[in-house]
Design a protein around this motif. Structure first.
Motif, PDB file in Angstrom:
ATOM      1  N   UNK A   1       0.697  -1.208   0.026  1.00 21.88           N
ATOM      2  CA  UNK A   1      -0.076   0.034  -0.294  1.00 21.88           C
ATOM      3  C   UNK A   1       0.930   1.190   0.041  1.00 21.88           C
ATOM      4  N   UNK A   2       0.403   2.202  -0.717  1.00 19.40           N
ATOM      5  CA  UNK A   2       0.811   3.359  -0.596  1.00 19.40           C
ATOM      6  C   UNK A   2      -0.220   4.757  -0.287  1.00 19.40           C
ATOM      7  N   UNK A   3       0.348   5.928   0.179  1.00 18.78           N
ATOM      8  CA  UNK A   3      -0.717   6.911   0.344  1.00 18.78           C
ATOM      9  C   UNK A   3      -0.128   8.021  -0.390  1.00 18.78           C
ATOM     10  N   UNK A   4      -0.831   8.527  -1.153  1.00 18.41           N
ATOM     11  CA  UNK A   4      -0.370  10.038  -2.098  1.00 18.41           C
ATOM     12  C   UNK A   4      -1.374  10.943  -1.642  1.00 18.41           C
ATOM     13  N   UNK A   5      -0.740  12.180  -1.301  1.00 21.81           N
ATOM     14  CA  UNK A   5      -1.585  13.397  -1.196  1.00 21.81           C
ATOM     15  C   UNK A   5      -1.611  14.020  -2.534  1.00 21.81           C
ATOM     16  N   UNK A   6      -2.837  14.226  -3.108  1.00 23.66           N
ATOM     17  CA  UNK A   6      -2.842  14.999  -4.195  1.00 23.66           C
ATOM     18  C   UNK A   6      -3.798  16.313  -4.024  1.00 23.66           C
ATOM     19  N   UNK A   7      -3.153  17.282  -3.749  1.00 26.03           N
ATOM     20  CA  UNK A   7      -3.983  18.515  -3.475  1.00 26.03           C
ATOM     21  C   UNK A   7      -4.923  18.367  -2.305  1.00 26.03           C
ATOM     22  N   UNK A   8      -4.214  17.700  -1.284  1.00 27.50           N
ATOM     23  CA  UNK A   8      -5.247  17.892   0.057  1.00 27.50           C
ATOM     24  C   UNK A   8      -5.904  16.562   0.228  1.00 27.50           C
TER      25      UNK A   8
ATOM     26  N   UNK B   1      -3.446   3.488  -2.597  1.00 27.43           N
ATOM     27  CA  UNK B   1      -3.302   2.860  -3.647  1.00 27.43           C
ATOM     28  C   UNK B   1      -2.295   1.565  -3.251  1.00 27.43           C
ATOM     29  N   UNK B   2      -2.504   0.439  -4.097  1.00 27.09           N
ATOM     30  CA  UNK B   2      -1.825  -0.741  -4.008  1.00 27.09           C
ATOM     31  C   UNK B   2      -0.889  -0.841  -5.324  1.00 27.09           C
TER      32      UNK B   2
ATOM     33  N   UNK C   1       1.260   5.860 -12.562  1.00 28.01           N
ATOM     34  CA  UNK C   1       0.138   5.623 -13.666  1.00 28.01           C
ATOM     35  C   UNK C   1      -0.849   4.485 -12.748  1.00 28.01           C
ATOM     36  N   UNK C   2      -1.965   4.816 -12.898  1.00 24.29           N
ATOM     37  CA  UNK C   2      -2.953   4.049 -12.149  1.00 24.29           C
ATOM     38  C   UNK C   2      -4.011   3.296 -13.185  1.00 24.29           C
TER      39      UNK C   2
ATOM     40  N   UNK D   1      -4.956   0.844  -8.270  1.00 23.00           N
ATOM     41  CA  UNK D   1      -3.766   0.144  -8.230  1.00 23.00           C
ATOM     42  C   UNK D   1      -2.596   1.056  -9.153  1.00 23.00           C
ATOM     43  N   UNK D   2      -1.291   1.183  -8.741  1.00 22.14           N
ATOM     44  CA  UNK D   2      -0.443   2.215  -9.190  1.00 22.14           C
ATOM     45  C   UNK D   2       0.694   1.645  -9.552  1.00 22.14           C
ATOM     46  N   UNK D   3       1.449   2.225 -10.641  1.00 19.70           N
ATOM     47  CA  UNK D   3       2.609   1.500 -11.436  1.00 19.70           C
ATOM     48  C   UNK D   3       3.555   2.709 -11.788  1.00 19.70           C
ATOM     49  N   UNK D   4       4.854   2.276 -11.528  1.00 23.05           N
ATOM     50  CA  UNK D   4       5.915   3.290 -11.870  1.00 23.05           C
ATOM     51  C   UNK D   4       5.868   3.739 -13.278  1.00 23.05           C
TER      52      UNK D   4
END
Length: 204
Positions: A16-23, A28-29, A48-49, A61-64
């Motif tokens: 798991x990841x946690x991404x802050x996008x403008x608050x 995502x996994x 890229x999701x 789901x997220x990818x590099x």
């Protein structure tokens, strides 16, 4: 459809990841092949999701890079392969290694992934043989070289690595054995490198 996220990396606890996008915090996994290329916490990141919608949940789901996402989307089209298994497969092998296993009919290598039995592995080889011909896309590094991890004790690194493998579906005893072998290979390795070494050994 959410196709890309760009924001601040707040948390990373495989898978798991946690991404802050403008608050707004997006949970995502991601496969380990993406974790290897993540920047340090607090840095900007672009992922890229793929949004998977089911009756019980909406999962992101997220990818590099786009190539890994493309392969993920190809994997989940195979009968019996869901998003969780696809993430496990992409965690255990780089995209090129998966393609090589398919080309060379390496069923045994695929069965080392948690949840992939012999029949599923055989189905992957058969169904992916033609589908992988057109999935290649230019690889875009997410953050360049792997950045050094924060200082931690050797035991902490091994515990973090074992927890990550368990979260990916490996049994605790198996995860402990894999990380122990990886630690012997490189006693100074951090948690991400231990995971990389442990999973790389499965695809050899």
């Amino acid at each position: 459809m959410i196709g890309r996220l760009r924001g601040t990396l707040l948390e990373k606890q495989p898978p798991h990841l946690l991404i802050d996008v403008q608050g707004v915090g997006y949970e995502v996994q991601a496969p380990m092949t993406t974790f290897y290329r993540l920047p340090e916490l607090g840095a900007d990141v672009t992922l890229h999701t793929h949004l998977a919608i089911s009756e019980s949940a909406h999962q992101l789901f997220a990818f590099a890079d786009q190539r890994d996402r493309s392969l993920f989307r190809t994997l989940i089209k195979v009968n019996g392969v869901g998003p969780k298994m696809a993430i496990a497969i992409l965690s255990g092998m780089e995209a090129d290694d998966i393609a090589r296993c398919v080309r060379e009919d390496k069923v045994s290598a695929l069965t080392k992934v948690p949840g992939v039995g012999k029949k599923t592995a055989e189905r992957l080889v058969i169904e992916l043989r033609d589908r992988l011909k057109g999935w290649e896309l230019p690889r875009e590094d997410l953050a360049g070289d792997l950045l050094p991890e924060p200082e931690a004790s050797r035991d902490d690194h091994q515990e973090e690595a074992e927890s990550a493998l368990i979260a990916l579906g490996y049994k605790p005893a198996e995860a402990a054995r894999m990380i122990s072998a990886a630690a012997k290979q490189d006693p100074a390795a951090g948690s991400q490198e231990l995971i990389r070494l442990a999973l790389r050994a499965l695809s050899v």
